[in-house]
Design an enzyme around this catalytic site. Structure first.
Site, mmCIF file in Angstrom:
data_model
loop_
_atom_site.group_PDB
_atom_site.id
_atom_site.type_symbol
_atom_site.label_atom_id
_atom_site.label_comp_id
_atom_site.label_asym_id
_atom_site.label_seq_id
_atom_site.Cartn_x
_atom_site.Cartn_y
_atom_site.Cartn_z
ATOM 1 N N ASP A 180 -4.429 -2.898 -5.402
ATOM 2 C CA ASP A 180 -3.136 -3.539 -5.149
ATOM 3 C C ASP A 180 -1.971 -2.557 -5.161
ATOM 4 O O ASP A 180 -0.849 -2.888 -5.564
ATOM 5 C CB ASP A 180 -2.884 -4.668 -6.173
ATOM 6 C CG ASP A 180 -4.029 -5.652 -6.183
ATOM 7 O OD1 ASP A 180 -4.579 -5.926 -5.113
ATOM 8 O OD2 ASP A 180 -4.376 -6.139 -7.278
ATOM 9 N N LYS A 201 -1.890 -0.823 -0.152
ATOM 10 C CA LYS A 201 -2.639 -0.177 0.950
ATOM 11 C C LYS A 201 -2.389 -0.892 2.275
ATOM 12 O O LYS A 201 -2.228 -0.255 3.310
ATOM 13 C CB LYS A 201 -4.152 -0.190 0.623
ATOM 14 C CG LYS A 201 -4.502 0.587 -0.638
ATOM 15 C CD LYS A 201 -5.966 0.470 -0.991
ATOM 16 C CE LYS A 201 -6.391 -0.908 -1.451
ATOM 17 N NZ LYS A 201 -5.831 -1.347 -2.743
ATOM 18 N N GLY A 208 -7.290 -8.053 -1.110
ATOM 19 C CA GLY A 208 -6.162 -8.851 -0.628
ATOM 20 C C GLY A 208 -5.081 -7.867 -0.237
ATOM 21 O O GLY A 208 -4.462 -7.249 -1.095
ATOM 22 N N HIS A 209 -4.924 -7.647 1.055
ATOM 23 C CA HIS A 209 -3.985 -6.637 1.552
ATOM 24 C C HIS A 209 -2.820 -7.330 2.243
ATOM 25 O O HIS A 209 -2.995 -7.988 3.258
ATOM 26 C CB HIS A 209 -4.704 -5.666 2.497
ATOM 27 C CG HIS A 209 -5.770 -4.857 1.828
ATOM 28 N ND1 HIS A 209 -6.529 -3.920 2.474
ATOM 29 C CD2 HIS A 209 -6.186 -4.831 0.537
ATOM 30 C CE1 HIS A 209 -7.380 -3.358 1.606
ATOM 31 N NE2 HIS A 209 -7.191 -3.911 0.437
ATOM 32 N N GLN A 223 -9.974 -2.062 -2.642
ATOM 33 C CA GLN A 223 -10.034 -1.771 -4.074
ATOM 34 C C GLN A 223 -9.441 -0.379 -4.320
ATOM 35 O O GLN A 223 -8.534 -0.002 -3.618
ATOM 36 C CB GLN A 223 -11.469 -1.893 -4.625
ATOM 37 C CG GLN A 223 -11.959 -3.328 -4.685
ATOM 38 C CD GLN A 223 -12.418 -3.858 -3.332
ATOM 39 O OE1 GLN A 223 -13.236 -3.252 -2.659
ATOM 40 N NE2 GLN A 223 -11.909 -5.002 -2.918
#
Ligand code: GDP
Ligand code: IMO
Ligand code: MG
Length: 429
Positions: free
Chosen positions: A15, A18, A42-43, A226
């Site tokens: 988080d 990215k 979750g991007h 990640q």
């Protein structure tokens, strides 16, 4: 600035931003590739105030006409994949070309059930705090050589035969070990066949396409999910995810040759966060942590869980920069620190009375590490509209320079807000 291969990796516990960095780089990129992990990611990308969160699809999907790939190293949850495509379609933003590797493993319904059952089995004391997306059990099957791959969903007869075999074993584990209900073959087979036919148009030879891109003077961007400290080998095991999140995973996870990487970009958040269990030396459980969580909007993009927050840990970041061979840092969320009188930065640990500047991937050792801080002066000016490094307040510039010195790589991109436009570059391109 064509014909290069960039790899973006998270340098902390995920988080870091990215997704935003990938999106910011997007205009100059031809091919975007996810290479590991799955829908545990979750991007977030925000363009003109409009927010979109990618879990499985590469964060380059908003660029019409560009090639986006899901490499063989990814574990793909078909329902989530189709849902994300549908969401983009509804928004009229499905104009990138998407290709999925036939060798990517499929996260099946029993993987998600097992993920949750195994967490419950570990109990409060030993739980990892997974996202519950079936990631670990899916990678276990991959390496145990009885996983289902995307290509298996495209062949009804083969799927039925494989699934019948796999379910026999899974049902024994589910019922006898975890007290769960067994799954009937048809209950799993029918949706799997539907997923297969919905996904068929997207399946293609990603390895061949990547090599054509290399030969065709294209700019390829590998998007890590990640982060290094969650890497299965180099992270804080067992409090990690089940894939190679480091830049090296970008090669096994795609079929690109190791010799072709030009640049590894470390995404570093201006402070530290972590979701799930495991040691985090700079965690702040009081007001400071609350300030960072509120100001930084630190709630999981996948699970909504509040993220654990604390000061920047440069021991950890330096470890990641070295491990991944990062030549560049993209520093995000500098704006979140605005208004703090002073900012602490961890530059070493006290390990049972001895000072160390080495990061230990051994979770039990890291648990014993107490952070040693240097204190830097903060700034109060709003920096969210700053467009150049020079226009940042002096104390913010000094903070950036301090990071460069201790992390061992130049900061060439700085995030001063969540929107694509709120980004400063310094010789980044
Ligand atoms: P990822 O998983 O590394 O892509 O990061 P996430 O999307 O899970 O979390 C990063 C969060 O920070 C998202 O809500 C982004 O919109 C936000 N973000 C990214 N860069 C910046 C920045 O420079 N400033 C601020 N304020 N927010 C940012
Ligand atoms: P992005 O790509 C932050 C964490 C989970 C848990 C551990 C194992 O958005 O940075 P898993 O479901 O992978 O088996 O969970 O890893 N985790 C993440 N933390 N960001 C992520 O992804 C994460 N993906 C997994 O919270 O501690
Ligand atoms: Mg995230």
């Amino acid at each position: 600035m064509k014909n290069r291969v960039d790899v973006i990796i998270g340098s902390q516990w995920g988080d870091e931003g990215k997704g935003k960095v990938v999106d910011v780089m997007g205009t100059n990129v031809d091919v975007f590739v996810r290479y590991q992990g799955g829908a545990n990611a979750g991007h977030t990308v925000i363009v003109n105030g409009e927010k979109i969160i990618f879990h499985l699809l590469p964060s380059g999907m908003l660029y019409p006409g560009k090639l986006c790939m899901i490499g063989n190293g990814v574990v793909l949850e078909p329902e989530q994949f189709l849902k994300e495509i549908e969401e983009l379609r509804e928004r009229g933003q499905d104009r990138a070309r998407l290709v999925v590797s036939p060798s990517a493993h499929v996260v099946m319904p029993y993987h998600k059930i097992l993920d949750k059952a195994q967490e419950a089995f570990r109990g409060k004391r030993h739980m990892i705090g997974t996202t519950g997306r079936g990631i670990g059990p899916c990678y276990v099957d991959k390496y145990a050589r009885h996983g289902l791959r995307v290509e298996d969903l495209l062949n009804g007869d083969r799927l039925r035969e494989k699934l019948a075999r796999v379910l026999e074993e899974k049902n024994r584990i589910l019922t006898k070990l975890y007290n769960e209900k067994p799954l009937a073959l048809d209950e799993v087979l029918e949706p799997s066949l539907e997923w297969g036919s919905a996904m068929a148009p997207y399946v293609g030879d990603t390895v061949e396409l990547l090599h054509q891109a290399l030969e065709g003077d294209k700019h390829i961007l590998l998007e890590g999910a990640q982060a290094t400290l969650l890497d299965i080998d180099h992270g804080t095991y067992p409090y990690v995810t089940s894939s190679s999140t480091c830049a090296a995973g970008g090669f096994t996870g795609t079929g690109l040759p190791v010799s072709r990487v030009d640049r590894v970009i470390a995404v570093v958040k201006a402070y530290t966060t972590r979701v799930g269990e495991g040691p985090m030396p700079t965690e702040e459980k009081g007001d400071i942590g609350e300030f960072l969580r509120t100001r930084g909007g630190e709630f999981g993009a996948t699970t909504g869980r509040p993220r654990r927050c604390g000061w920047l840990d440069l021991v950890a970041v330096r470890y990641s920069v070295r491990l991944n061979g990062c030549g560049v840092i993209a520093l995000t969320k500098l704006d979140v620190l605005t208004g703090m009188d002073e900012i602490k930065v961890c530059t070493g640990y006290d390990l049972n009375g001895t000072k160390t500047t080495s990061f230990s991937g051994n979770a039990y050792v890291l648990e014993e590490c107490r952070p040693l801080y240097e204190v830097l002066p903060g700034w109060s000016e709003d920096i969210s509209q700053c467009g150049t490094f020079e226009s940042l307040p002096k104390n913010a510039r000094d903070y950036v320079r301090f990071i460069e010195e201790h992390a061992g790589a130049p900061v060439k991109l700085i995030g001063v807000g969540a929107d694509r436009s709120q980004t400063i570059t310094r010789g980044f391109y």
